[in-house]
Each structure stands twice: as C-alpha cells, then as structure tokens.
Design an enzyme around this catalytic site. Structure first.
Site, PDB file in Angstrom:
ATOM      1  N   ARG A  34       0.817  -1.217   0.000  1.00 43.17           N
ATOM      2  CA  ARG A  34       0.000   0.000   0.000  1.00 43.17           C
ATOM      3  C   ARG A  34       0.853   1.270   0.000  1.00 43.17           C
ATOM      4  O   ARG A  34       0.437   2.302  -0.536  1.00 43.17           O
ATOM      5  CB  ARG A  34      -0.942  -0.010   1.202  1.00 43.17           C
ATOM      6  N   ILE A  60      -7.453   7.348  -1.182  1.00 48.61           N
ATOM      7  CA  ILE A  60      -7.270   5.902  -1.231  1.00 48.61           C
ATOM      8  C   ILE A  60      -8.073   5.336  -0.070  1.00 48.61           C
ATOM      9  O   ILE A  60      -7.975   5.830   1.064  1.00 48.61           O
ATOM     10  CB  ILE A  60      -5.775   5.517  -1.146  1.00 48.61           C
ATOM     11  N   SER A  61      -8.895   4.335  -0.335  1.00 52.80           N
ATOM     12  CA  SER A  61      -9.827   3.828   0.665  1.00 52.80           C
ATOM     13  C   SER A  61      -9.118   3.184   1.853  1.00 52.80           C
ATOM     14  O   SER A  61      -7.996   2.672   1.735  1.00 52.80           O
ATOM     15  CB  SER A  61     -10.776   2.800   0.038  1.00 52.80           C
ATOM     16  N   GLN A  62      -9.785   3.211   2.978  1.00 59.13           N
ATOM     17  CA  GLN A  62      -9.356   2.493   4.183  1.00 59.13           C
ATOM     18  C   GLN A  62      -9.113   1.021   3.823  1.00 59.13           C
ATOM     19  O   GLN A  62      -9.899   0.409   3.109  1.00 59.13           O
ATOM     20  CB  GLN A  62     -10.464   2.620   5.215  1.00 59.13           C
TER      21      GLN A  62
END
Length: 210
Positions: A34, A60-62
């Site tokens: 990530r 950017i998503s969790q």
C-alpha cells in the site's frame, strides 16, 4: 517496523479482527504494498486504519473497506472484474491477486495515468486502467463476473447491472447523506438478489454529462 510487518499487523488488527475470513482476500492484502500507492509524504501512514488523500483531491480507501468489498464480490481466479473509480490503483492491485483480469475506469485522466504507470512498474500485468466515465461500464468487454463501485449513489447505474454476467455480483454503497449501506447485487434467473454489509461512508458517484 518494516512495511511488510505493518502489512501483517494491518491484516491481523484491521482485517481479521473485523471478521474478514476469505483467505485469498487476506493474502492479497498482505501481498500488495500500500505504501507504493500513497504520496511520498504519507508513506509512513500507509497502513493507518483510515482513508488517505491522493492526487486530484481524491482518496485511497481504508484498507478494511478494500478487503470488505473484495470479499463481498466473491471473486474467483478465472473471473473478469470491472472497478469503477481506480483512484491510486491500490484496490485494482488487490483485485488483480484474486481475478484473472481487472479493468479499472477512472474519470480523472491524471489519476488514470498515474495508476496505470504505477501498476505497470509494480508488475501487475493483468490490470488495465482506462480514463473515462465508469458509470457507463465497459460494454465492449462485458459481461463481467464482478463489478465494484467504491463511490455512493442512490442506486446502481443500470449500465453496470446490464454488464453483469449470469451469477455476476455488483458491490456498491447505496444511499444519500454521510453514511450509506454497502450492498451486493447478484444476477439470478429471477432477477437480482440483494445482500447487505453494513454502514459505510463513501464519496458520491459522479457521472460525466453528455
């Protein structure tokens, strides 16, 4: 702590602890770095339990949300997957570890280009990122076994439902306001079966106007 150690802790404390049980999804979350998908200034926060800002004023998503949507989509190793809204390319990279082929459509040309170059440099050869209006899907390559939409709307776009294969699954947050309900619609001979996965908070789904 190394990034690899941070990934392992993320899976243990953020993913498994919240009930994600699919072994393939958890391994994909362990495999994808990530930190390679966030701005340089935020790399030390790559495995925080939250969304992070990226280019073009997007996020950017969790990590948990990426894993939840991937698990809900029940992606098999032979599946073709469409993602609406590629963002940084992180979720597409995770999906690429689960599916045979991933097509991601991003409305911001800047993000589409960055994500495409990033995924190529990292060796994710079964992912394509295209610039365009993802709410229209990608009819030239339909049907898709799974479609994931990480943005909220009142209901799934009909164009996306039309591009689901028999037995195909669409995963998307629906509803207005700050919080929505994450749903899965599965195409069956009798119509669409609906499953719900709890309350979530996403940005609105935006369609380009003709």
């Amino acid at each position: 702590m190394t990034f690899a150690e941070a990934r392992e802790r993320m899976v243990r404390e953020q993913i498994e602890a919240r009930g994600i049980s699919d072994a393939r999804v958890k391994q994909a979350m362990r495999d994808v770095p990530r930190e390679a998908f966030v701005p340089e200034s935020l790399k030390s926060h790559a495995y925080d339990d939250r969304a992070l800002p990226i280019e073009a004023a997007q996020t950017i998503s969790q990590p948990y949300i990426v894993a939840l949507m991937a698990e809900a989509a029940t992606i098999g190793p032979e599946d073709k997957v469409l993602e609406v809204g590629a963002g940084s390319g992180y979720a597409a990279a995770v999906l690429s570890r689960l599916a045979a082929e991933v097509v991601a459509i991003e409305r911001h040309a800047e993000l589409a280009d960055l994500a495409s170059r990033r995924l190529t440099s990292l060796g994710y050869a079964n992912v394509r990122v295209l610039a365009g209006d993802g709410t229209r899907g990608f009819p030239d390559e339909a049907p898709f076994d799974a479609i994931l939409v990480p943005a909220a709307g009142g209901k799934p776009p009909q164009a996306l439902l039309d591009q689901l294969a028999d037995g195909g699954r669409l995963v998307m947050p629906v509803g207005g306001g700050i919080y929505q309900t994450l749903i899965r619609l599965t195409r069956t001979p009798a119509g669409f079966a609906r499953d719900e996965y709890g309350s979530v908070a996403f940005v609105p789904l935006i369609a380009d106007r003709d």
